[in-house]
Structure formats: C-alpha cells, structure tokens
Write an enzyme that holds these catalytic residues in place. Structure first.
Site, PDB file in Angstrom:
ATOM      1  N   ASP A   1       2.511  -1.861   5.310  1.00 49.28           N
ATOM      2  CA  ASP A   1       2.423  -2.798   3.618  1.00 49.28           C
ATOM      3  C   ASP A   1       4.364  -1.847   3.593  1.00 49.28           C
ATOM      4  OD1 ASP A   1       1.355  -3.753   1.351  1.00 49.28           O
ATOM      5  OD2 ASP A   1       1.857  -1.177   0.189  1.00 49.28           O
ATOM      6  N   GLU A   3       4.784  -5.738   6.489  1.00 54.19           N
ATOM      7  CA  GLU A   3       5.186  -7.091   5.231  1.00 54.19           C
ATOM      8  C   GLU A   3       6.424  -6.804   5.053  1.00 54.19           C
ATOM      9  OE1 GLU A   3       3.344  -7.745   0.862  1.00 54.19           O
ATOM     10  OE2 GLU A   3       3.813  -5.069   1.741  1.00 54.19           O
TER      11      GLU A   3
HETATM   12  C1  GLC Z   1       1.814  -4.473  -0.830  1.00 52.61           C
HETATM   13  C2  GLC Z   1       0.178  -5.459  -1.089  1.00 52.61           C
HETATM   14  C3  GLC Z   1       0.026  -5.521  -1.912  1.00 52.61           C
HETATM   15  C4  GLC Z   1       0.196  -4.134  -2.576  1.00 52.61           C
HETATM   16  C5  GLC Z   1       1.551  -3.692  -2.823  1.00 52.61           C
HETATM   17  C6  GLC Z   1       1.635  -2.045  -2.893  1.00 52.61           C
HETATM   18  O1  GLC Z   1       2.984  -5.746  -1.246  1.00 52.61           O
HETATM   19  O2  GLC Z   1       0.334  -6.282  -0.094  1.00 52.61           O
HETATM   20  O3  GLC Z   1      -1.544  -5.883  -2.041  1.00 52.61           O
HETATM   21  O4  GLC Z   1       0.109  -4.007  -4.387  1.00 52.61           O
HETATM   22  O5  GLC Z   1       1.951  -3.185  -1.098  1.00 52.61           O
HETATM   23  O6  GLC Z   1       0.838  -1.757  -2.319  1.00 52.61           O
END
Ligand code: GLC
Ligand code: CA
Length: 553
Positions: free
Chosen positions: A205, A244
């Site tokens: 993440d 991500e």
């Molecule tokens: C990432 C996740 C999202 C979450 C954020 C904070 O962007 O995809 O869903 O709210 O991280 O953890």
C-alpha cells in the site's frame, strides 16, 4: 522461453483477483463476509481461471478506512474469522493451485494501535520514535492532501504532548517512521509471519509515502525496499511485492530497483490505466497507444500490473484538467459520481452505460495489454455500484452470487444496488448458465491469456493503424507472434495492417473461428465489429496454430 521459466516467474502472466473477505461471502450468517465463506467459493475462483488472489486488509481494525487502519498486524479481524479459518482457507487455495497475496499496509497504523497509544503517551516513551513528530511542521501543499474531503493537512497536533504527528492519509492513520531501524525490523517480521503462513507476497500500500518523510532521513529510502526484497528472497525466492506506485513512468521505474529488479516485483500501471479511460471516452486509440509506447521496459524479472478498476476511486490525477473533464463528462457527469475532484466512484459497467459489447471489449483490452491483469471482485459479472454509500465505499458492495443475493442468509451489512444492477439481474448463478454472459467471456479471455504467454513475456509493439479508433499491438516471443486489435468505437471498422516478418502467414482468431491470410507484401485486412476485438495467432499456413505458440517449445 521455456515453460519452466513461465512458472518460475509466475507473476509475469498471473491473473490477479482482488477481493475483500468482508464483501465476498458470509459463511456464518451474520451479514458479514468471512474466511469460511471465502473458502466455500474457492472452486468458483479456480474455475474462473484466476491464478492469484489479492486479499484486501483482513486484520483487526476500527474500520474507519475499510480495514486500511490496522490495530494488530499479526491476527485476523474477529468479524472475518480466526487464524484457524485463515489457515484452512490457505490450505484450500493451495490445493486448487491458487496463490494468495495480501495487502501490506505499513505506511501507517490506526491511531488505536497499541504502538501509537504508547507513542503518544509521552515524549520519552520507547515507541515515540515509531511515528513521525514535529514541533513546527512545514506548511502543507493542499493539492497533495490525499483525502481533501476530510483532511486539510498532513499534520495533526497531539494536544497532550504539544507536537504534531504526520499522517499521509486520514488523521486517524499516523505514519510509521521507517527511519527507525526497529520499525523496519518489525515490518520485516510482519512479512515473515504471513509468508510462513503461506502467502506468496504482498500488495504494498502507498509505497511512495512509505519511504518519504522519515526521520532521520535514510541515506537512500529505496534501500529499505531493497532490504525487504532481499529478506523475502532469502525466505522464499518466488514471493512478490506488487506496489501501489501512482507516479510518472520514469519515477515508477526506480521502484523496481536496479537492472535485476531488486525492489518491487511489479508496479501498477496507473498511467496506462488513466489513458485507457481517456481512450474509451474519446473512442480513440491514441491516448492509450502513447502510454504503451512511453512505458519503460521493466527489469527482466519484473512486470507492470494492468487494471481498469480497483477498490479505490478511479483516479484521473495524471491526466490534464481538460482530459479529466472529458472522462468525467463521458463516464461520471453527476457530482455524486465524482470524488476528491480527481476521480470517479463507479464501477466499469455503469460507466460504459451497461453496453455489454463495449464492456466485453474493455476487458478484452485489459487481458491482452502487455502486463499482468488485475481484476477487482465482481468485475467478471459486471457488478454495479451503490452511490448511496459513502465515498469510495460505493464500489465495495457485496458480491452477487444468486438472484436473491446469495452473499448472506442474513441481511447484508452493506447494501446491494437496485434496478438494472440488482442481484436479480446481475449474479453468478445466472451467468454460469448463459454462454454469452460476461462471466463466460472472462473465462474465455483468461484461458486464452494463459495460453498466450507471448502477451505477458513477449516484445511488445504498438502498430501503426490507419483507423483512429483501433488499437493494434503485437507481442513476439521466440519466433511466435500474437496480434491483437480492438475497435474502441461503436461503428464497424475495416483496417489494414503491415505485419513485419509475417508474409504468407495465417492469422487464426483465438476468440472466434475466423482466419485471415497475410499477403506477400506483409499486409492484411481485418474487419472489426463495433467494439469488436480480435486476438490473432500467426502461424505458417501448414502449421496448426496451437503448434505456433511458444508453449510448444
Ligand atoms: C491506499 C489504499 C486505500 C487506502 C489508503 C490508505 O491508497 O488503496 O484504499 O485508503 O491506501 O491506506
Ligand atoms: Ca460472517
């Protein structure tokens, strides 16, 4: 390429299926999905053909960010089951040949995590330095705030101790400080724990946030990712980190590490995803074609991960203001469909107006684009959204298994959509029995994708095409070629392509029964239906198309 190689580097042509245990299937009739329910549905997932499950966070949580706010990294949220249920699930998935990865959310914890409670209790608590504190934080750039509907700063004053703590996301999610070696060790322990329980890796993440703003500054923040990768390689060489990383291509490339891929194994391609939506909005190939041309080649063992939708908003932050407006106008004109000024809180089928031909074309594109396809649960049946739900929760609705819902025998915790997207209209049971359903289309695409490792492994080329609505690309590996064409418009198109090195070859359509012959001048004419697509395997006329695949070598 040898077959052994394709399974060694399994992620290169995996089909990743993201799901939230909480919304997939309720196994104990309390209205909330759980591991027992998920385990019952493993055969469905194996039958769909996906090869890797990505589980959204399933850890104990006050659930103020749908589980992305964690209070214990080493157990299971009791609403979803027990560690025992988790292990039974892992065993069943393994038995059906499915790999499992999970969200690794270590940029931050919940403010209810015992570490943060300790940290904020006093300035000299041993946990104080596990988070990032400042007496005088730098002024914020409001444009950088991730959730502008709820927050206006990255810093929150902790009144009792008089210092500010950093939170890249919500203020109830204080950022962990990976500048502290103890925190880095703990994160490694978390990875090791879940790998020991059978996970094949993690979806990491918020990666850029994780390594920035740490204290003291790391000599090179990327060293931390390289250390994690090295640790995982020592424990289990075939485990992956799927990041991500929503940054421009040249910067994203740095997250793979050096030439051998020493950091993240895969990065989501947010650029091609956003340009794909612009292409869909304009019915023009060029925006997506240009992204594919610009996209740098990842290191040898690494891969881009392709997606059209995920659990968050459809972010359009990397488009220009005008381009974003075009996508808004086409796919989410009303303000309640938009979010944070940069995205849409809708699922794909509703955005494409429920037009099945167009929806099928969009997914044909997804599975045939170079990169590993990642789908979000329910995409295979064309699940809609619930705009009544708050913010990003609109797309995180219960899976629809049967006309009466089938998610739970109790009243589901979350609402299902009504109208054209209600379970009576959109459900697994009905689509299993309908040969023309989206579900059947997914199964076919996944099967073909797995049979064409050229798509994942080959050299990719976007071809010049004389029709602006048609995207044509080819993938070549070890003398084998797959050619793919998509018509983004709603009118039929006849195109002509030049196919270098394929004079006199035969092109066999892998999705229908059509066959085309390439002329001696290396040219071929291809008719395309409105929103039509073709996946074509090239073979010498006297060689059966199956034998022309790299798989035969
Ligand atoms: C990432 C996740 C999202 C979450 C954020 C904070 O962007 O995809 O869903 O709210 O991280 O953890
Ligand atoms: Ca339950």
């Amino acid at each position: 390429m040898r077959l052994t190689q394709t399974s060694d580097l399994w992620w290169k042509n995996a089909v990743v299926y993201c799901l939230d245990v909480e919304t997939f299937k309720d196994g104990n009739d309390d209205g909330i999905g759980d591991f027992r329910g998920l385990t019952q549905q493993i055969d469905y997932l194996a039958g769909l053909g996906v090869t890797c499950l990505w589980l959204m966070p399933f850890f104990p949580t006050p659930n103020r960010d749908d589980g992305y706010d964690i209070t214990d990294f080493y157990s299971i949220d009791p609403r979803l089951g027990t560690l025992g249920d988790f292990v039974e699930f892992m065993r069943t998935a393994k038995d059906r040949g499915l790999r499992v990865i999970a969200d690794l959310v270590v940029n931050h914890t919940s403010d209810q995590h015992p570490w943060f409670k300790q940290a904020r209790s006093s300035k000299d608590n041993p946990f104080r330095d596990w988070y990032v504190w400042s007496d005088t934080p730098e002024p914020d750039d409001p444009k950088q705030v991730v959730f502008p509907d709820k927050e206006n700063s990255f810093w929150e004053l902790d009144k009792d101790s008089g210092q500010y703590y950093l939170h890249s996301f919500y203020k109830h999610q204080p950022d962990l400080n990976v500048g502290n070696p103890q925190v880095r060790d703990e994160i490694t322990r978390i990875l090791g724990f879940w790998m020991e329980l059978g996970l094949s890796g993690f979806r990491v993440d918020a990666v850029p946030f994780l390594i920035q703003n740490v204290s003291p500054k790391l000599p090179d923040p990327h060293d931390f990712l390289a250390d994690l990768r090295a640790f995982m390689s020592r424990r289990e060489g075939s485990s992956i980190l799927l990041g991500e990383v929503n940054v421009p291509y040249d910067e994203a490339l740095t997250y793979f590490g050096d030439g051998n891929g020493t950091e993240l194994t895969m990065c989501f391609d947010f650029i091609a995803m956003q340009r794909a939506w612009l292409s869909l909005a304009r019915s023009e190939a060029e925006p997506l074609a240009s992204a594919l041309r610009e996209r740098p080649k990842p290191p040898k063992d690494c891969q881009w991960a392709m997606f059209l939708r995920n659990h968050d908003e459809l972010t359009l932050d990397k488009l220009t203001d005008e381009e974003r407006q075009e996508v808004f106008d086409a796919f989410g004109p009303s303000p309640d469909m938009q979010i944070y000024g940069r995205g849409l809180r809708r699922r794909l089928p509703t955005m494409l107006g429920g037009d099945l031909r167009r929806i099928k074309m969009a997914y044909s594109l997804l599975f045939s684009l170079p990169g590993t396809p990642v789908i979000f649960y329910g995409e295979e049946i064309g699940l809609g959204e619930n705009l009544e739900a708050e913010g990003r929760m609109a797309v995180r609705i219960p899976m629809q298994w049967a006309p009466e819902g089938g998610f739970s025998k109790a009243e589901p915790d979350r609402e299902m959509p009504g109208g054209a997207y209600a379970p009576e209209r959109i459900n697994v049971a009905a689509q299993k029995r309908d040969g023309d359903s989206l579900l059947r289309w997914f199964q076919l695409l996944i099967e073909r994708y797995r049979e064409c490792p050229e798509l994942a492994w080959g050299e990719k080329r976007v071809l010049d095409c004389d029709h602006p609505a048609v995207l044509a690309h080819r993938c070549d590996a070890d003398g084998a070629t797959v050619l793919v064409v998509h018509n983004l418009s709603d009118t039929a198109a006849d195109i002509e392509l030049t196919l270098e090195g394929l004079a006199h070859c035969r092109l066999t359509d892998l999705l229908t029964d059509a066959v085309f012959d390439v002329g001696e001048d290396e040219r071929v004419e291809l008719p395309l239906d409105p929103h039509g697509s073709r996946w074509l395997r090239a073979s010498a006329p006297d060689v059966p198309p199956e034998d022309a695949s790299v798989k035969s070598q």
